[in-house]
Design an enzyme around this catalytic site. Sequence first.
Site, PDB file in Angstrom:
ATOM      1  N   THR A 130      -9.501  79.311 -12.964  1.00  0.00           N
ATOM      2  CA  THR A 130      -9.169  77.962 -12.525  1.00  0.00           C
ATOM      3  C   THR A 130     -10.090  77.511 -11.392  1.00  0.00           C
ATOM      4  O   THR A 130     -10.664  78.360 -10.683  1.00  0.00           O
ATOM      5  CB  THR A 130      -7.698  77.945 -12.036  1.00  0.00           C
ATOM      6  N   ASP A 131     -10.173  76.196 -11.198  1.00  0.00           N
ATOM      7  CA  ASP A 131     -10.944  75.681 -10.050  1.00  0.00           C
ATOM      8  C   ASP A 131     -10.208  75.951  -8.732  1.00  0.00           C
ATOM      9  O   ASP A 131     -10.794  75.833  -7.653  1.00  0.00           O
ATOM     10  CB  ASP A 131     -11.242  74.184 -10.199  1.00  0.00           C
ATOM     11  N   GLU A 132      -8.922  76.337  -8.826  1.00  0.00           N
ATOM     12  CA  GLU A 132      -8.144  76.552  -7.604  1.00  0.00           C
ATOM     13  C   GLU A 132      -8.648  77.746  -6.790  1.00  0.00           C
ATOM     14  O   GLU A 132      -8.323  77.875  -5.615  1.00  0.00           O
ATOM     15  CB  GLU A 132      -6.656  76.714  -7.936  1.00  0.00           C
ATOM     16  N   TYR A 155      -0.884  82.175  -6.328  1.00  0.00           N
ATOM     17  CA  TYR A 155      -1.398  82.020  -7.694  1.00  0.00           C
ATOM     18  C   TYR A 155      -2.926  82.054  -7.697  1.00  0.00           C
ATOM     19  O   TYR A 155      -3.546  82.856  -8.405  1.00  0.00           O
ATOM     20  CB  TYR A 155      -0.897  80.706  -8.315  1.00  0.00           C
ATOM     21  N   LYS A 159      -5.677  84.777  -9.296  1.00  0.00           N
ATOM     22  CA  LYS A 159      -6.738  84.435 -10.260  1.00  0.00           C
ATOM     23  C   LYS A 159      -8.107  84.812  -9.673  1.00  0.00           C
ATOM     24  O   LYS A 159      -8.975  85.329 -10.379  1.00  0.00           O
ATOM     25  CB  LYS A 159      -6.707  82.940 -10.603  1.00  0.00           C
TER      26      LYS A 159
HETATM   27  P1  NAD Z   1       1.095  78.994 -19.660  1.00  0.00           P
HETATM   28  O1  NAD Z   1       1.974  79.421 -18.523  1.00  0.00           O
HETATM   29  O2  NAD Z   1       1.474  77.811 -20.458  1.00  0.00           O
HETATM   30  O3  NAD Z   1       0.910  80.206 -20.691  1.00  0.00           O
HETATM   31  C1  NAD Z   1       0.751  81.535 -20.274  1.00  0.00           C
HETATM   32  C2  NAD Z   1       1.034  82.438 -21.470  1.00  0.00           C
HETATM   33  O4  NAD Z   1       0.800  83.792 -21.062  1.00  0.00           O
HETATM   34  C3  NAD Z   1       2.486  82.361 -21.950  1.00  0.00           C
HETATM   35  O5  NAD Z   1       2.524  82.226 -23.366  1.00  0.00           O
HETATM   36  C4  NAD Z   1       3.091  83.686 -21.508  1.00  0.00           C
HETATM   37  O6  NAD Z   1       4.123  84.155 -22.360  1.00  0.00           O
HETATM   38  C5  NAD Z   1       1.873  84.605 -21.543  1.00  0.00           C
HETATM   39  N1  NAD Z   1       2.012  85.756 -20.626  1.00  0.00           N
HETATM   40  C6  NAD Z   1       2.371  85.736 -19.322  1.00  0.00           C
HETATM   41  N2  NAD Z   1       2.405  86.989 -18.837  1.00  0.00           N
HETATM   42  C7  NAD Z   1       2.032  87.832 -19.853  1.00  0.00           C
HETATM   43  C8  NAD Z   1       1.845  89.223 -19.962  1.00  0.00           C
HETATM   44  N3  NAD Z   1       2.069  90.051 -18.926  1.00  0.00           N
HETATM   45  N4  NAD Z   1       1.444  89.722 -21.148  1.00  0.00           N
HETATM   46  C9  NAD Z   1       1.215  88.916 -22.216  1.00  0.00           C
HETATM   47  N5  NAD Z   1       1.401  87.568 -22.172  1.00  0.00           N
HETATM   48  C10 NAD Z   1       1.794  87.033 -21.001  1.00  0.00           C
HETATM   49  O7  NAD Z   1      -0.335  78.830 -18.990  1.00  0.00           O
HETATM   50  P2  NAD Z   1      -1.512  77.824 -19.380  1.00  0.00           P
HETATM   51  O8  NAD Z   1      -1.343  76.583 -18.608  1.00  0.00           O
HETATM   52  O9  NAD Z   1      -1.682  77.770 -20.840  1.00  0.00           O
HETATM   53  O10 NAD Z   1      -2.746  78.602 -18.734  1.00  0.00           O
HETATM   54  C11 NAD Z   1      -3.477  79.559 -19.483  1.00  0.00           C
HETATM   55  C12 NAD Z   1      -4.577  80.135 -18.607  1.00  0.00           C
HETATM   56  O11 NAD Z   1      -5.423  79.095 -18.143  1.00  0.00           O
HETATM   57  C13 NAD Z   1      -4.063  80.843 -17.355  1.00  0.00           C
HETATM   58  O12 NAD Z   1      -4.843  81.986 -17.159  1.00  0.00           O
HETATM   59  C14 NAD Z   1      -4.280  79.833 -16.236  1.00  0.00           C
HETATM   60  O13 NAD Z   1      -4.493  80.479 -15.008  1.00  0.00           O
HETATM   61  C15 NAD Z   1      -5.528  79.124 -16.732  1.00  0.00           C
HETATM   62  N6  NAD Z   1      -5.697  77.734 -16.301  1.00  0.00           N
HETATM   63  C16 NAD Z   1      -4.720  76.803 -16.563  1.00  0.00           C
HETATM   64  C17 NAD Z   1      -4.925  75.481 -16.184  1.00  0.00           C
HETATM   65  C18 NAD Z   1      -3.896  74.406 -16.491  1.00  0.00           C
HETATM   66  O14 NAD Z   1      -4.071  73.265 -16.055  1.00  0.00           O
HETATM   67  N7  NAD Z   1      -2.843  74.689 -17.240  1.00  0.00           N
HETATM   68  C19 NAD Z   1      -6.101  75.101 -15.528  1.00  0.00           C
HETATM   69  C20 NAD Z   1      -7.063  76.085 -15.287  1.00  0.00           C
HETATM   70  C21 NAD Z   1      -6.865  77.384 -15.680  1.00  0.00           C
END
Ligand code: NAD
Length: 344
Positions: A130-132, A155, A159
Site C-alpha cells: 500500500t501507499d500507506e 496496519y 505492511k
Molecule cells: P480484504 O480485507 O478485502 O481481503 C483480504 C483477504 O485476505 C480476505 O479474503 C481474507 O479472508 C484473507 N485473509 C486474511 N488473513 C488471511 C490468512 N492468514 N490466510 C489466508 N487468507 C487470509 O482486503 P483488500 O482490500 O482486498 O486488500 C488486499 C490487499 O491489498 C491487502 O494486502 C492490502 O494491504 C492491499 N491493499 C489494499 C488497498 C485497498 O484500498 N483496499 C489499497 C492498497 C493495498
Amino acid sequence: MKILLTGGAGFIGSNFILYALSKGHQIINIDKLTYSGNPENLESVESDSNYVFCKQDICCRPEIENIFVLHQPDVVVHMAAESHVDRSIDNSEEFIRTNVLGTHVLLDCALNYWIQKGRPNNFRFLHLSTDEVFGALGITGIFNENSPYKPNSPYSASKASSDLIVRSYFKTYDFPVLIINSSNNYGPRQYPEKLIPFTILNALQSRPLQVYGKGTQVRDWLYVRDHVSALLQILEKGTPGESYCVGGATELTNLQVVQKICVILEVLKPTKEPYDRLIKFVQDRPGHDFRYAIDFSKVSQDVNWSPETDFTKGLEETIKWYLNRVSNHSLNFNVVKRIGLRTE
Ligand code: NAD
C-alpha cells in the site's frame, strides 16, 4: 499463467480472479475466509475448471508447502492480509501474524518451490502493498518508488515490514519479487467497513454518514478493475526486484467522496430529503494520515499502464452494484451496524 493467489475471497482478490479468468489464466485461490473474505464474491466462478479454492491460513507452513507441490503454479500473487486501519488500532496482533509472519511463511515456501523447480526465469512473486507505508504527505508532494518508508499505523507498519522482508529475498536469493504500492481502491465487492461501501449502505438506511474530523484528509482513489489490470501487466512485463507505485490520478478529500456518493444516490435512489443531511462529523481517528498521492509514471513507462476509469463513472458503477445486492437481499445491513466507526 497458473496463478497461485492469496486472499482471493476479499475485495481486490475477488476482482482480480474475475479479471484474470476472463483473460484465460488459471487461479488457485488460498484464503482463510476471515470476516472480510466473502465466498459470495466468487459464486459465479465456483464451477469454472480454471479455478480452484483452498481454504487455508497462509501461516500454516506444511499446508502451504503442499499446495505448491500439488498445484505447481507459474507465479504467486500475494494479497491475503488484515487490511483495516481502525481494526489495527484496536488490536494489531492479527496484523503482525498474517501480514508479517504469514508473508514470511508464503515467501519461504515459494522460494523453496522455485529452487526445487530449477529457478524458472519467468517465475514471479508479486506482493501487494500500500501507499500507506510511506506515511503522510502535507498539502504538497507526491509518493514515488524512492519515497522513504514512514508508516504511521500498526496496519501500515505491518505492511512495511512485509515489504522489507520481500525485498530482502530478492537481494539475498535473487528470488524474482515484485512489490506494488497502490493507493485506495474502490469498486464492487468491498467489505462494508471501508469509507465508500460504509457510506453507501448507511445512506440507504438513512443512518448518519460519519466523517472523521472535518473530512479534510485526502486520498488518491483507484478503481479496482484498473488496479487488477495493472497487476496482471506488471506480472507479465515488470522487472524482478522492482517496486511499482500504482495510483488512480484522483485526489479527493473524504468529505468530497461522501458528498459525491450523496449526489449519485439522489439520481439512482431518490428520497424525499437530500442524503447529505445525514453527514455527521465525528472525532478523528488517532494518527490519521493527512494526505496520500501517487506518482505512477514508472508503471506507465515500464508496462504501459495508466488508470482509465473516471471517478464519477466508477463510483456510479460501485453504487449500482451495492444497490443491486441490497435489492436482491444478498447484502446484510447488520454487518454495517455491527462494525460502525471507532467512535460509535
Ligand atoms: P480484504 O480485507 O478485502 O481481503 C483480504 C483477504 O485476505 C480476505 O479474503 C481474507 O479472508 C484473507 N485473509 C486474511 N488473513 C488471511 C490468512 N492468514 N490466510 C489466508 N487468507 C487470509 O482486503 P483488500 O482490500 O482486498 O486488500 C488486499 C490487499 O491489498 C491487502 O494486502 C492490502 O494491504 C492491499 N491493499 C489494499 C488497498 C485497498 O484500498 N483496499 C489499497 C492498497 C493495498
